[in-house]
Design an enzyme around this catalytic site. Structure first.
Site, mmCIF file in Angstrom:
data_model
loop_
_atom_site.group_PDB
_atom_site.id
_atom_site.type_symbol
_atom_site.label_atom_id
_atom_site.label_comp_id
_atom_site.label_asym_id
_atom_site.label_seq_id
_atom_site.Cartn_x
_atom_site.Cartn_y
_atom_site.Cartn_z
ATOM 1 N N HIS A 1 -3.319 7.407 1.890
ATOM 2 C CA HIS A 1 -3.706 6.072 1.418
ATOM 3 C C HIS A 1 -5.106 5.780 1.947
ATOM 4 O O HIS A 1 -5.421 6.034 3.103
ATOM 5 C CB HIS A 1 -2.704 5.044 1.927
ATOM 6 C CG HIS A 1 -3.141 3.633 1.709
ATOM 7 N ND1 HIS A 1 -3.613 3.187 0.499
ATOM 8 C CD2 HIS A 1 -3.193 2.565 2.562
ATOM 9 C CE1 HIS A 1 -3.932 1.904 0.607
ATOM 10 N NE2 HIS A 1 -3.695 1.502 1.842
ATOM 11 N N CYS B 1 0.813 -1.227 0.000
ATOM 12 C CA CYS B 1 0.000 0.000 0.000
ATOM 13 C C CYS B 1 0.843 1.273 0.000
ATOM 14 O O CYS B 1 0.351 2.339 -0.354
ATOM 15 C CB CYS B 1 -0.949 0.013 1.197
ATOM 16 S SG CYS B 1 -2.125 -1.342 1.103
ATOM 17 N N ASN C 1 -10.041 -0.212 -0.416
ATOM 18 C CA ASN C 1 -8.584 -0.096 -0.359
ATOM 19 C C ASN C 1 -8.013 -0.685 -1.648
ATOM 20 O O ASN C 1 -8.069 -1.891 -1.861
ATOM 21 C CB ASN C 1 -8.074 -0.851 0.874
ATOM 22 C CG ASN C 1 -6.565 -0.788 1.032
ATOM 23 O OD1 ASN C 1 -5.848 -0.356 0.123
ATOM 24 N ND2 ASN C 1 -6.077 -1.229 2.172
HETATM 25 N N1 ACO Z 1 -18.585 -8.364 8.982
HETATM 26 C C1 ACO Z 1 -19.038 -8.636 10.221
HETATM 27 N N2 ACO Z 1 -18.214 -8.965 11.242
HETATM 28 C C2 ACO Z 1 -16.910 -9.036 10.989
HETATM 29 C C3 ACO Z 1 -16.376 -8.772 9.712
HETATM 30 C C4 ACO Z 1 -17.269 -8.430 8.673
HETATM 31 N N3 ACO Z 1 -16.865 -8.153 7.426
HETATM 32 N N4 ACO Z 1 -15.027 -8.919 9.770
HETATM 33 C C5 ACO Z 1 -14.725 -9.247 11.033
HETATM 34 N N5 ACO Z 1 -15.859 -9.330 11.759
HETATM 35 C C6 ACO Z 1 -16.009 -9.666 13.177
HETATM 36 C C7 ACO Z 1 -14.819 -10.438 13.727
HETATM 37 O O1 ACO Z 1 -14.949 -11.823 13.444
HETATM 38 C C8 ACO Z 1 -14.951 -10.165 15.213
HETATM 39 O O2 ACO Z 1 -15.968 -10.993 15.734
HETATM 40 P P1 ACO Z 1 -15.810 -11.625 17.215
HETATM 41 O O3 ACO Z 1 -15.762 -10.439 18.140
HETATM 42 O O4 ACO Z 1 -17.030 -12.446 17.329
HETATM 43 O O5 ACO Z 1 -14.526 -12.396 17.179
HETATM 44 C C9 ACO Z 1 -15.488 -8.725 15.269
HETATM 45 O O6 ACO Z 1 -16.048 -8.468 13.954
HETATM 46 C C10 ACO Z 1 -14.412 -7.690 15.560
HETATM 47 O O7 ACO Z 1 -13.297 -7.972 14.720
HETATM 48 P P2 ACO Z 1 -12.018 -7.038 14.741
HETATM 49 O O8 ACO Z 1 -11.044 -7.536 13.702
HETATM 50 O O9 ACO Z 1 -11.508 -6.856 16.125
HETATM 51 O O10 ACO Z 1 -12.695 -5.694 14.226
HETATM 52 P P3 ACO Z 1 -12.098 -4.249 14.149
HETATM 53 O O11 ACO Z 1 -12.943 -3.299 14.878
HETATM 54 O O12 ACO Z 1 -10.634 -4.219 14.439
HETATM 55 O O13 ACO Z 1 -12.299 -3.909 12.600
HETATM 56 C C11 ACO Z 1 -10.971 -3.858 10.583
HETATM 57 C C12 ACO Z 1 -11.680 -4.723 11.639
HETATM 58 C C13 ACO Z 1 -12.015 -3.059 9.864
HETATM 59 C C14 ACO Z 1 -10.239 -4.777 9.612
HETATM 60 C C15 ACO Z 1 -9.991 -2.906 11.291
HETATM 61 O O14 ACO Z 1 -9.201 -3.617 12.220
HETATM 62 C C16 ACO Z 1 -9.090 -2.214 10.317
HETATM 63 O O15 ACO Z 1 -9.532 -1.443 9.497
HETATM 64 N N6 ACO Z 1 -7.782 -2.421 10.418
HETATM 65 C C17 ACO Z 1 -6.830 -1.801 9.525
HETATM 66 C C18 ACO Z 1 -6.774 -2.598 8.306
HETATM 67 C C19 ACO Z 1 -6.115 -1.838 7.209
HETATM 68 O O16 ACO Z 1 -6.265 -0.670 7.052
HETATM 69 N N7 ACO Z 1 -5.377 -2.593 6.423
HETATM 70 C C20 ACO Z 1 -4.816 -2.090 5.262
HETATM 71 C C21 ACO Z 1 -3.415 -1.713 5.491
HETATM 72 S S1 ACO Z 1 -2.749 -1.303 3.984
HETATM 73 C C22 ACO Z 1 -2.079 -2.641 3.129
HETATM 74 O O17 ACO Z 1 -0.897 -2.732 3.039
HETATM 75 C C23 ACO Z 1 -2.915 -3.710 2.507
#
Ligand code: ACO
Length: 325
Positions: free
Chosen positions: A252, A115, A282
Site C-alpha cells: 500500500h 486502505c 495515498n
Molecule cells: N507541512 C509542514 N508542516 C507540517 C505539515 C505539512 N504538511 N503537516 C504537519 N506539519 C507539522 C506539524 O504541525 C508539527 O509541527 P509542530 O512540531 O510545530 O507541532 C510537525 O510538522 C511534525 O508533525 P508530526 O505529525 O509529528 O510529523 P511526522 O514526522 O509524524 O510526519 C506524517 C507526519 C507524514 C503524517 C507521518 O506521521 C505519517 O506519514 N504517518 C503515517 C500516515 C499514514 O501513512 N496514513 C495512512 C494510513 S492508510 C489509511 O488507512 C488512510
C-alpha cells in the site's frame, strides 16, 4: 492434489487528468515541497474533476483490466469494489458499476476496509471463486479521497490522491503447490481499539453527513511497520518461503518511509519494491492495484513471478496476499 486457484488474467488502472504537485499547496497552506517529500516521499497526486466519481474511475480501470485479459464485461460474474468513498450511501458503487458495464447476471458488492480494502477484496473474491459461486471476478479499488479531506488541515490533505485500479481473477486448476499460479495465501487482521487514530468524523447513522478524514499521523506510523511485517511473516511461514523467494513487493502506497522500513525489516531487497507513492500520493484502496498495473505495464511483473501485496489502514485493518502471477 488438484485445487482451485484464482489466477490473475489482467490489470487496469485510471488516474484523473488533473495533477497537483507539492508546490500547489505552498500558496494555500503553511507547508513546503521539501517537508512533504522528506516525510512522505510524495511529489504529486491526481485529483478527480467535477463529475468524476469513484464509479466512473472504477469503470475506466475495469474496462482496461478486461481489455488486458481479453474478456468482455459479460464474462464477469462477480464484482468486489473496495472503497471508503462510494458515490452514494446506497446502492453499492459495485452495483452501479455493474450497470455501467451492462452486466445483469452474477452479483456485485462494495467492501469497506479503507486502505486495506484491496487486500480484503482480493481475499474475498478468491474465496468466492474457490467455493464455486463465481468463475470470473473484477476486483477493484477506487477512491475519491479528495472529497473527504479537510483542505485546511496540512497534516492530512497533502497525503492523499484519487484514482482506481482493477484486476480480473479467474478460476483455474492448480496442483496445490507453491508452483501454482494464482492467490497462494492471504492473512487479514483488524483491531477496532485504534479507531481514533484514523477515521472520518461523519457518517449516515451518526451525523447524517459525509465527514472529513482525521488522523494522528505519528500514531499510525508507529503501528504500521509492525502490523505490516507481522502479516507478511505469517504468510511467508505458511508457504515455507522467505524474502529471497519473492520477485516483487507491492505495498500500500501511504508513505515512502513506511514502505522502506517494512521492506528492510523483512529483508526484501530494495530493487524488488514497487513504489508509486511519489506520483499518486495515498489513494487508499486504489493504491495497490494502481502500483500493480504500473509494474505489469512497464514489464516488471511477469507471468510466474511471486508478488506480495500488503496494506494497513483505518480501523485499524491490515493484511497481506501472496500471488504467483
Ligand atoms: N507541512 C509542514 N508542516 C507540517 C505539515 C505539512 N504538511 N503537516 C504537519 N506539519 C507539522 C506539524 O504541525 C508539527 O509541527 P509542530 O512540531 O510545530 O507541532 C510537525 O510538522 C511534525 O508533525 P508530526 O505529525 O509529528 O510529523 P511526522 O514526522 O509524524 O510526519 C506524517 C507526519 C507524514 C503524517 C507521518 O506521521 C505519517 O506519514 N504517518 C503515517 C500516515 C499514514 O501513512 N496514513 C495512512 C494510513 S492508510 C489509511 O488507512 C488512510
Amino acid at each position: 492434489m488438484s485445487v482451485t486457484r484464482s489466477v490473475v488474467r489482467g490489470t487496469g488502472s485510471y488516474l484523473p487528468a488533473r495533477k497537483m504537485n507539492n508546490r500547489d499547496f505552498e500558496g494555500i497552506l503553511e507547508t513546503s515541497d521539501e517537508w512533504i517529500q522528506q516525510r512522505t516521499g510524495i511529489r504529486n497526486r491526481h485529483i478527480a474533476a467535477e463529475g468524476e466519481t469513484t464509479v466512473s474511475m472504477a469503470e475506466a480501470a475495469a474496462r482496461r483490466a478486461l481489455d488486458a485479459a481479453g474478456l468482455q464485461p459479460g464474462d464477469i460474474d462477480l464484482i468486489v469494489l473496495a472503497t471508503a468513498t462510494p458515490d452514494n450511501t446506497f446502492p453499492a458503487s459495485a452495483v452501479q458499476l455493474q450497470q455501467r458495464l451492462g452486466i445483469t447476471h452474477g452479483f456485485a458488492f462494495d467492501l469497506q476496509a479503507v486502505c486495506s480494502g484491496f487486500v480484503y477484496a482480493v481475499t474475498t473474491a478468491d474465496l468466492y471463486l474457490k467455493s464455486g459461486m463465481a468463475r470470473r471476478a473484477l476486483v477493484i479499488g477506487s477512491e475519491t479521497f479528495s472529497r473527504i479531506l479537510d483542505w485546511e488541515d496540512r497534516s492530512t490533505c497533502v497525503l492523499f490522491g484519487d484514482g482506481a485500479g482493477a484486476l480480473v481473477l479467474e478460476v483455474a486448476e492448480g496442483e496445490g503447490t507453491l508452483a501454482d499460479r494464482g492467490v497462494l495465501v492471504s492473512h487479514l487482521r483488524s483491531d477496532g481499539t485504534h479507531h481514533e487514530k484514523l477515521y472520518v468524523d461523519g457518517g449516515p447513522s451518526s451525523t447524517g453527513t459525509v465527514g472529513k478524514l482525521r488522523m494522528e499521523g505519528r500514531e499510525v506510523f508507529k503501528h504500521a511497520v509492525g502490523m505490516i511485517t507481522d502479516v507478511i511473516e505469517d504468510s511467508f511461514s505458511e508457504l515455507g518461503i522467505g524474502p529471497n523467494d519473492i520477485d516483487w513487493f507491492v505495498p500500500h502506497q501511504a508513505n515512502r518511509r513506511i514502505i522502506d522500513a517494512s521492506a528492510k525489516k523483512l529483508g526484501i531487497a530494495p530493487e524488488k519494491v514497487v513504489t508509486t507513492v511519489q506520483d499518486h500520493g495515498n489513494t487508499s484502496a486504489a493504491s495497490i492495484p494502481l502500483a500493480l498495473d504500473t509494474a505489469v505495464r512497464d514489464g516488471r511483473v511477469k507471468r510466474g513471478d511471486v508478488v506480495v501485496l500488503e496494506a494497513m489502514g483505518g480501523g485499524f485493518t491490515w493484511g497481506a496476499v501472496v500471488v504467483r502471477w
